[in-house]
Write a protein that holds these residues in place. Sequence first.
Motif, PDB file in Angstrom:
ATOM      1  N   ALA A 551       0.836  -1.199   0.000  1.00 43.69           N
ATOM      2  CA  ALA A 551       0.000   0.000   0.000  1.00 43.69           C
ATOM      3  C   ALA A 551       0.874   1.253   0.000  1.00 43.69           C
ATOM      4  CB  ALA A 551      -0.905  -0.001   1.224  1.00 43.69           C
ATOM      5  N   PRO A 552       0.419   2.351  -0.637  1.00 43.06           N
ATOM      6  CA  PRO A 552       1.168   3.612  -0.570  1.00 43.06           C
ATOM      7  C   PRO A 552       1.289   4.078   0.879  1.00 43.06           C
ATOM      8  CG  PRO A 552      -0.545   3.703  -2.259  1.00 43.06           C
ATOM      9  CD  PRO A 552      -0.796   2.458  -1.458  1.00 43.06           C
ATOM     10  N   HIS A 553       2.484   4.462   1.261  1.00 47.05           N
ATOM     11  CA  HIS A 553       2.674   4.887   2.643  1.00 47.05           C
ATOM     12  C   HIS A 553       3.878   5.809   2.737  1.00 47.05           C
ATOM     13  CE1 HIS A 553       5.317   1.310   2.288  1.00 47.05           C
ATOM     14  NE2 HIS A 553       6.112   2.011   3.096  1.00 47.05           N
ATOM     15  N   MET A 554       4.013   6.421   3.896  1.00 48.18           N
ATOM     16  CA  MET A 554       5.160   7.261   4.213  1.00 48.18           C
ATOM     17  C   MET A 554       6.002   6.564   5.275  1.00 48.18           C
ATOM     18  SD  MET A 554       5.019  10.114   2.456  1.00 48.18           S
ATOM     19  CE  MET A 554       3.903  11.262   1.629  1.00 48.18           C
ATOM     20  N   GLU A 555       7.195   7.088   5.494  1.00 48.62           N
ATOM     21  CA  GLU A 555       8.040   6.647   6.599  1.00 48.62           C
ATOM     22  C   GLU A 555       8.071   7.752   7.651  1.00 48.62           C
ATOM     23  OE1 GLU A 555       9.851   3.813   7.094  1.00 48.62           O
ATOM     24  OE2 GLU A 555       9.232   2.853   5.218  1.00 48.62           O
ATOM     25  N   ILE A 556       8.116   7.358   8.919  1.00 43.15           N
ATOM     26  CA  ILE A 556       8.344   8.311   9.998  1.00 43.15           C
ATOM     27  C   ILE A 556       9.574   7.843  10.762  1.00 43.15           C
ATOM     28  CG2 ILE A 556       5.907   8.907  10.193  1.00 43.15           C
ATOM     29  CD1 ILE A 556       5.776   7.245  12.720  1.00 43.15           C
TER      30      ILE A 556
END
Length: 727
Positions: A551-556
């Motif tokens: 799934a499209p996601h960001m990193e933190i």
Amino acid sequence: PAYPLVGTAGLHPPGGLDAALARQGIVAEQLVADRLGIRPGATLRLGDATVRFAAILTDEPDRAASAELLGPTVLIATASLPATGLVQPGSLLSHALRATLPPGTDIGATIRALRAAFPDTGWRIRDAAQAAPGIQRFIDQAGLFMTLVGLATLLVGGIGVATGVRGWMEARARSIATLRCLGASGRLILAVYLIQTMALAAVGVAIGLVLAALVPAAAGWALAGALPVPPRAGLYPDPLLLAAAYGFLTAACFALWPLGRAARIPGAALFRDPELPQRVVAPARLLAANTGLAAALVALTVGAAADRGFALWFCAVAAATLLLFRLGGAALMRAAALAPRRLRLGPATRLGVANLHRPGSAARLTLAALGLGLSTLAAVALIEGNMRRQISAQIPHDAPSFFFIDIQPADFPRFLSLVHATPGAGAVESAPSLRARIVAVNGVPAEQVQATPGTRWALRGDRGLTYAATLPAGTHLAAGHWWRADYAGPPLVSFDAGLARGWGVRVGDTIRVNVLGRDIDLRVASLRDIDWRSFGLNFTLVASPGLLAQAPHMEIATVRVPAAAQGALLRRVTDALPGVTGIAVADVLAAIATVLGQIGTALAATGAVTLAAGALVLAGAVAAGQRRRIREAVILRSVGATRAQIRAAWMAEFGIIGAAAGLIAAAVGTAASWGVMRFVLHADWAFLPGPLAASVLGSMVLVLLLGWIGTAAALRAPAAATLRQEG
């Protein structure tokens, strides 16, 4: 375009907000300008867009209702936002819609209608009174604590009035006896001295009202910078009238019984009453009147309290505590009667012990007055200590320096290189971040889940979701097991154990989440105890890799770096990766510490009111028997007792009563503080021996000190004049 709905945004240089935000303009708080070293008119890059810094935001009218309460604010026109490129799939983004309603609109009915019309949206609908839910719990607890302080101060003040009335009545006993011997009727005695009592009460109430009008204004001025809200000085008649009514009712309630008793005892017997108390059956009318006054006192206390249920319980507990101390006084007198036969005591100590059980002893009344005051002080001290402990627990001691959010997976290697190039930078902790909305638990729609009030919030809106193949460092599993690193089966999830208890979720249950419009069933493989106060990478939902990894996601990421290098790291990362946002945790902690510190100051200030009232009541309880001590000192000196022997006897009496009151008060105060913290404030409780010992031992030392001062005054009384007066 309608912003702000209420109030006006303050700008420097002055001007209209619409004009400032036109043509890619922004306004920001002074903190932003200071950090970037810019002034209005400067050109900035916000994400991918070039913007104009139009003005400094000096006043944000809806600051308390802002979702970003703990960060500096930047305002931009909605039409200018798309050009920044900050809004991307997976970005941490929330929307708030604000509305004003016509005057007279039922706000509660409107909120209920919205929830009924849009049951599946996950909206969080609040009115203005709930504008800042993040700190609402502490404000509610502080409000309840202040209610407790008010009730405790009323109770302690009532004890002071009671001891004062009793002492004044004892001083009038011979006059009443003389009038009875001269033929005065009981009704006349009751009327004359009740009028005198209420006249004295009126003088005391008037003095108290003057102080009550002046002291809050002075205290508000002194604490104006330390309180979470600015005090509004003024003369408020309703609280003053309430205090006056409480003072008159308390004086009448505690004066009526001894006056009625004195009116029924024959004059000759009344002369002997201090040494040989008479047993008198109160008439039904007197009993009914006293009961009515007590009921009115309770009704006034409950009716004036912000939380009436809590006030009613407080009155019930106070009555039970009073009964406990009366029983304790009877037990103390019985023990004092048996002690000389079984213990080897010196003459002075034996005399002090004998004073506790002799005819006419005020040990029971004194123990009740001291004990109730000490119990109240001990309970308030323990509750305040527990609340301060909770406040300090909200501030983590090992938090990271920065949170970096909205890192594109393709940019993550470059982000790591920038961090590692910073001198002193520590290890980087990172995790993929998605947003998910819980739509069902074990097949039950989220809005129908029977959740506890403290966990219902998690069923509304989006939750943080990540995935991990191995158990993250520092994770504590409360139940279940982690999946294998090479697991490739149906999606599993490790869930927050606290929410699981509130929802009745166990290992093996199913939680359905919606991720980017797709419903996914996650089977609970384990439950985790999460310390949300650590400011680490904590997620409500940690899923197994596989499906979610696509799934499209960001990193933190979190980074620890020395304070001297923080500014350089933030500039380096945001210059190279404009879409990445760096949040300085120190700023968040400073904002939290400021708000909670101000609440703690308010708690200490209100608790000090009870402590001051308690000190006055302890002084009054000791002074109430001063007339009796003067008479005893003169007689004992006349038969050969030395001043040292008399003082030692009285200090033994005070010490025994103070020790008994302190022991019972410590137990009562501990139990009361536990009940208030667990069942009223719904917070954790811990036994704090320091505040308990300080309040109880400090009060006992004060009693002994006041007793010493009282004995010194009694021993200075001239013997001849006192004996002639007695004769």
